[in-house]
Design an enzyme around this catalytic site. Structure first.
Site, PDB file in Angstrom:
ATOM      1  N   LYS A 247       0.709  -1.143  -0.162  1.00  0.00           N
ATOM      2  CA  LYS A 247       0.121  -0.024  -0.179  1.00  0.00           C
ATOM      3  C   LYS A 247       0.843   1.149   0.026  1.00  0.00           C
ATOM      4  O   LYS A 247       1.805   1.297   0.721  1.00  0.00           O
ATOM      5  CB  LYS A 247      -1.010   0.006   1.025  1.00  0.00           C
ATOM      6  CG  LYS A 247      -1.898   1.345   1.281  1.00  0.00           C
ATOM      7  CD  LYS A 247      -2.836   1.180   2.345  1.00  0.00           C
ATOM      8  CE  LYS A 247      -3.532   2.430   2.673  1.00  0.00           C
ATOM      9  NZ  LYS A 247      -4.584   2.174   3.713  1.00  0.00           N
ATOM     10  N   LYS A 259     -10.662  12.113   8.708  1.00  0.00           N
ATOM     11  CA  LYS A 259     -10.225  11.705   9.868  1.00  0.00           C
ATOM     12  C   LYS A 259     -10.062  12.974  10.920  1.00  0.00           C
ATOM     13  O   LYS A 259      -9.921  14.143  10.391  1.00  0.00           O
ATOM     14  CB  LYS A 259      -8.951  11.156   9.894  1.00  0.00           C
ATOM     15  CG  LYS A 259      -8.889   9.910   9.198  1.00  0.00           C
ATOM     16  CD  LYS A 259      -7.389   9.262   8.976  1.00  0.00           C
ATOM     17  CE  LYS A 259      -7.269   7.911   8.305  1.00  0.00           C
ATOM     18  NZ  LYS A 259      -7.828   6.988   8.725  1.00  0.00           N
ATOM     19  N   ASP A 270       1.065   5.768   5.768  1.00  0.00           N
ATOM     20  CA  ASP A 270       0.240   4.907   5.160  1.00  0.00           C
ATOM     21  C   ASP A 270       0.801   4.519   4.015  1.00  0.00           C
ATOM     22  O   ASP A 270       0.083   3.680   3.205  1.00  0.00           O
ATOM     23  CB  ASP A 270      -1.164   5.729   5.005  1.00  0.00           C
ATOM     24  CG  ASP A 270      -2.261   4.637   4.990  1.00  0.00           C
ATOM     25  OD1 ASP A 270      -2.273   3.622   5.595  1.00  0.00           O
ATOM     26  OD2 ASP A 270      -3.424   5.199   4.495  1.00  0.00           O
ATOM     27  N   ASP A 329     -12.551   6.917   3.358  1.00  0.00           N
ATOM     28  CA  ASP A 329     -11.493   6.732   4.195  1.00  0.00           C
ATOM     29  C   ASP A 329     -10.933   4.901   4.052  1.00  0.00           C
ATOM     30  O   ASP A 329     -10.071   4.703   4.469  1.00  0.00           O
ATOM     31  CB  ASP A 329     -11.774   6.974   5.636  1.00  0.00           C
ATOM     32  CG  ASP A 329     -10.692   7.074   6.304  1.00  0.00           C
ATOM     33  OD1 ASP A 329      -9.097   7.227   5.904  1.00  0.00           O
ATOM     34  OD2 ASP A 329     -10.551   7.297   7.872  1.00  0.00           O
ATOM     35  N   GLU A 331      -9.845   3.735   1.442  1.00  0.00           N
ATOM     36  CA  GLU A 331      -9.056   3.836   0.167  1.00  0.00           C
ATOM     37  C   GLU A 331      -8.129   2.908  -0.019  1.00  0.00           C
ATOM     38  O   GLU A 331      -7.834   2.720  -1.288  1.00  0.00           O
ATOM     39  CB  GLU A 331      -8.686   5.374   0.135  1.00  0.00           C
ATOM     40  CG  GLU A 331      -7.093   5.441   0.914  1.00  0.00           C
ATOM     41  CD  GLU A 331      -7.187   5.145   2.231  1.00  0.00           C
ATOM     42  OE1 GLU A 331      -8.083   5.299   3.036  1.00  0.00           O
ATOM     43  OE2 GLU A 331      -5.981   4.757   2.789  1.00  0.00           O
ATOM     44  N   ARG A 333      -7.805  -0.285   0.015  1.00  0.00           N
ATOM     45  CA  ARG A 333      -8.399  -1.339  -0.589  1.00  0.00           C
ATOM     46  C   ARG A 333      -8.544  -1.041  -2.250  1.00  0.00           C
ATOM     47  O   ARG A 333      -8.491  -1.863  -2.932  1.00  0.00           O
ATOM     48  CB  ARG A 333      -9.513  -1.901   0.185  1.00  0.00           C
ATOM     49  CG  ARG A 333     -10.593  -1.174   0.077  1.00  0.00           C
ATOM     50  CD  ARG A 333     -11.714  -1.583   1.264  1.00  0.00           C
ATOM     51  NE  ARG A 333     -11.375  -1.221   2.567  1.00  0.00           N
ATOM     52  CZ  ARG A 333     -11.884  -1.458   3.776  1.00  0.00           C
ATOM     53  NH1 ARG A 333     -13.115  -2.208   3.753  1.00  0.00           N
ATOM     54  NH2 ARG A 333     -11.571  -1.105   4.780  1.00  0.00           N
TER      55      ARG A 333
HETATM   56  N1  BES Z   1      -4.792   4.099   6.943  1.00  0.00           N
HETATM   57  C1  BES Z   1      -6.070   3.795   7.472  1.00  0.00           C
HETATM   58  C2  BES Z   1      -5.847   2.675   8.471  1.00  0.00           C
HETATM   59  C3  BES Z   1      -4.957   2.901   9.669  1.00  0.00           C
HETATM   60  C4  BES Z   1      -5.485   3.588  10.842  1.00  0.00           C
HETATM   61  C5  BES Z   1      -3.652   2.848   9.657  1.00  0.00           C
HETATM   62  C6  BES Z   1      -4.563   3.835  11.741  1.00  0.00           C
HETATM   63  C7  BES Z   1      -2.788   2.986  10.812  1.00  0.00           C
HETATM   64  C8  BES Z   1      -3.315   3.431  11.825  1.00  0.00           C
HETATM   65  C9  BES Z   1      -7.108   3.102   6.488  1.00  0.00           C
HETATM   66  O1  BES Z   1      -6.883   3.892   5.288  1.00  0.00           O
HETATM   67  C10 BES Z   1      -8.409   3.363   6.981  1.00  0.00           C
HETATM   68  O2  BES Z   1      -8.462   4.849   7.289  1.00  0.00           O
HETATM   69  N2  BES Z   1      -9.430   2.512   7.405  1.00  0.00           N
HETATM   70  C11 BES Z   1     -10.394   2.789   7.907  1.00  0.00           C
HETATM   71  C12 BES Z   1     -11.433   1.664   7.275  1.00  0.00           C
HETATM   72  C13 BES Z   1     -12.864   1.987   7.609  1.00  0.00           C
HETATM   73  C14 BES Z   1     -13.215   3.423   6.986  1.00  0.00           C
HETATM   74  C15 BES Z   1     -13.666   0.884   7.071  1.00  0.00           C
HETATM   75  C16 BES Z   1     -10.290   2.563   9.433  1.00  0.00           C
HETATM   76  O3  BES Z   1      -9.788   1.549   9.800  1.00  0.00           O
HETATM   77  O4  BES Z   1     -11.037   3.205  10.065  1.00  0.00           O
HETATM   78 ZN    ZN Z   2      -5.222   4.430   4.569  1.00  0.00          ZN
HETATM   79 MN    MN Z   3      -8.128   5.563   5.143  1.00  0.00          MN
END
Ligand code: BES
Ligand code: ZN
Ligand code: MN
Length: 478
Positions: A247, A259, A270, A329, A331, A333
């Site tokens: 990623k 966020k 990220d 968010d 994103e 995937r």
């Molecule tokens: N990059 C984040 C995941 C993340 C969170 C990495 C904290 C490192 C520390 C990812 O893109 C994300 O925002 N995921 C969301 C998914 C949700 C919207 C289904 C999440 O985990 O809140």
């Molecule tokens: Zn992310």
């Molecule tokens: Mn995200």
């Protein structure tokens, strides 16, 4: 730091455990300390006797020899190296014994790693650099018949540490300087000198590839996305190829599903999956591993602007599948969907591993210690587990029962990019599976392990470089 296979050093490290009895040099001091209960030889206990009239030794407790592991050796020698630096010692010697259940070569690798780990810092933006005193020479007194193996072990530890430090530097770099074009160029700079071909696709070329899901995420940023492919042909006689997909979000604001500020300030990390792939490829090529490996990264930023994608959009993808964007968010995937499809259909990889800081849910489930894994192939999963054990980097497989797939079935598109409240790491992983076209595949969610808000063992605060070694051992032992 230089490693020499002879006796030497201005200070000697004396190992103490239930089965190892210290040399004459430390004997008297140890008896004294034991009587006074000042040092018992417990694991990771350190006692320094360094002064003009002292013996110039450091006692290192290793505890119960039966319980000693390669990772505990890394930790213990990291601690000693830090102690030596505190005393501004520039050379040190240690006799390396054969520990009961540990392979001698791996023992030397682990001890060397422990020393080398003490060298890392990310201080380029500090006006007042932390103490840079350095340990110049480390003398290993090794078993005579194992000298050859010990040299190989040291070399391997040096290659791995350098690769891990590269990964850390890339992840720790801040997003105003580290954006897609810069990440792609960093891959070129660090890999081409080792004979790895790096092909970089700009926005127009990505459009021509039809990577609609990836492009939707990239749309909100004025910085153009980059797709890049790193090809290492270590075994020209074989057609077998393993793809490592990382990623590469150089910043994730969440997009319109923005966020909160205190969840956003580390989102420059990220792209840790891609940095891990770059580091691993560097180690694999440097060690001249005889395997064919292709690294793949779809790099972009997830921002907001008048052209950004929105919650509610339905986007296409290179595979032809359509995706309802319930949350901008989720994103990662979307970018990985196209990168994985490319790995399966264009590269025609025999096996695919992807690494991604994919879900906060993974941190809730496993904390910062362990990466979550999802797979469609138990054999490949077992290979990853073995490699991670060698590396001292934890991986835990999560269930992927078909019922979970119901949660990401779309209503107005083929798939949804979120699966609701529960099982967030699993549904994210299963979303990715839709794009590997049955190629044996393991997904590692490294959201928790890639970055630490405090130092732990030999891992510094900040980027950890964890799982570079797992990938290296996986490819090496395949
Ligand atoms: N990059 C984040 C995941 C993340 C969170 C990495 C904290 C490192 C520390 C990812 O893109 C994300 O925002 N995921 C969301 C998914 C949700 C919207 C289904 C999440 O985990 O809140
Ligand atoms: Zn992310
Ligand atoms: Mn995200």
């Amino acid at each position: 730091m230089k490693f020499l296979l002879e006796k030497g050093g201005s200070v000697e490290i004396v190992l103490v455990s239930n089965n190892i009895h210290p040399t004459e040099k430390g004997r008297e001091l140890l008896d004294f300390l034991k009587e006074k209960e000042l040092f018992k030889g417990k694991f990771n206990e350190v006692y320094s006797d360094i002064s003009p009239k002292g013996e110039n030794i450091i006692l290192l407790g290793l505890g119960d020899e039966e319980e000693l592991t390669l990772d505990s050796l890394r930790k213990a020698f990291y601690k000693v190296a830090k102690e030596l630096k505190k005393y501004k010692i520039d050379s040190v010697g240690v006799t390396i014994p054969k520990f009961k259940d540990l392979c001698y070569k791996s023992t030397v690798t682990a001890i060397t790693e422990g020393f080398l780990q003490s060298e890392y810092s990310f201080d380029k933006y500090l006006s007042d650099k932390k103490d840079k005193s350095s340990l110049e020479e480390v003398y290993f007194d090794v078993l005579e018949e194992k000298k050859e193996k010990a040299l190989e072990a040291i070399k391997e530890a040096e290659i791995l540490s350098e690769a891990i430090f590269l990964t850390r530097d890339l992840v720790n770099e801040r997003p105003m300087y580290m954006y897609p074009e810069v990440l792609a160029n960093a891959a070129k700079e660090n890999l081409e000198e080792l004979g790895i071909k790096v092909d970089i696709y700009d926005k127009k070329a990505i459009e021509e590839l039809g990577m609609k899901a990836f492009l939707a995420v990239a749309e909100g940023s004025s910085k153009e996305p980059r797709f890049f492919v790193m090809t290492y042909n270590g075994d020209p006689d074989s057609k077998e190829k393993i793809a490592l997909v990382g990623k590469g979000l150089t910043y994730d604001s969440g997009g319109y599903a923005i966020k909160p500020g205190d969840s956003m300030d580390t989102m420059f990390t990220d792209m840790a999956g891609s940095a891990t792939v770059i580091g691993a490829l560097r180690a694999i090529a440097k060690a001249k591993i005889k395997k064919n490996v292709v690294g793949i990264v779809a790099a972009c930023e997830n921002l907001i602007s008048g052209s950004a994608y929105k919650n509610g959009d339905i986007v296409g993808s290179m595979s032809g599948k359509t995706i309802e964007v319930l949350n901008t968010d989720a994103e990662g995937r979307l970018t990985l969907a196209d990168a994985l499809w490319y790995a399966a259909k264009e590269v025609k990889a025999d096996k695919i591993i992807d690494l991604a800081t994919l879900t906060g849910a993974c941190i809730v489930a496993l904390g910062n210690l362990t990466a979550g894994a999802i797979t469609n192939d138990e054999d490949l999963m077992n290979e990853v587990k073995k490699a991670s054990e060698l590396a001292g980097e934890y991986v835990w497989q999560l269930p992927s029962y078909p019922e979970y797939k119901e949660l990401i079935k779309g209503d107005f598109g083929d798939l949804k990019n979120t699966g609701g409240r529960g099982a967030g790491t699993i549904t994210a992983g299963l979303f990715l599976e839709e794009f590997v076209d049955k190629t044996p595949w393991v997904h590692l969610d490294i959201a928790g392990t890639a970055y630490g808000d405090k130092a732990k063992g030999y891992l510094p605060k900040g980027a950890t470089g964890t799982h570079v070694k797992t990938l290296y051992y996986l490819v090496k032992n395949m």
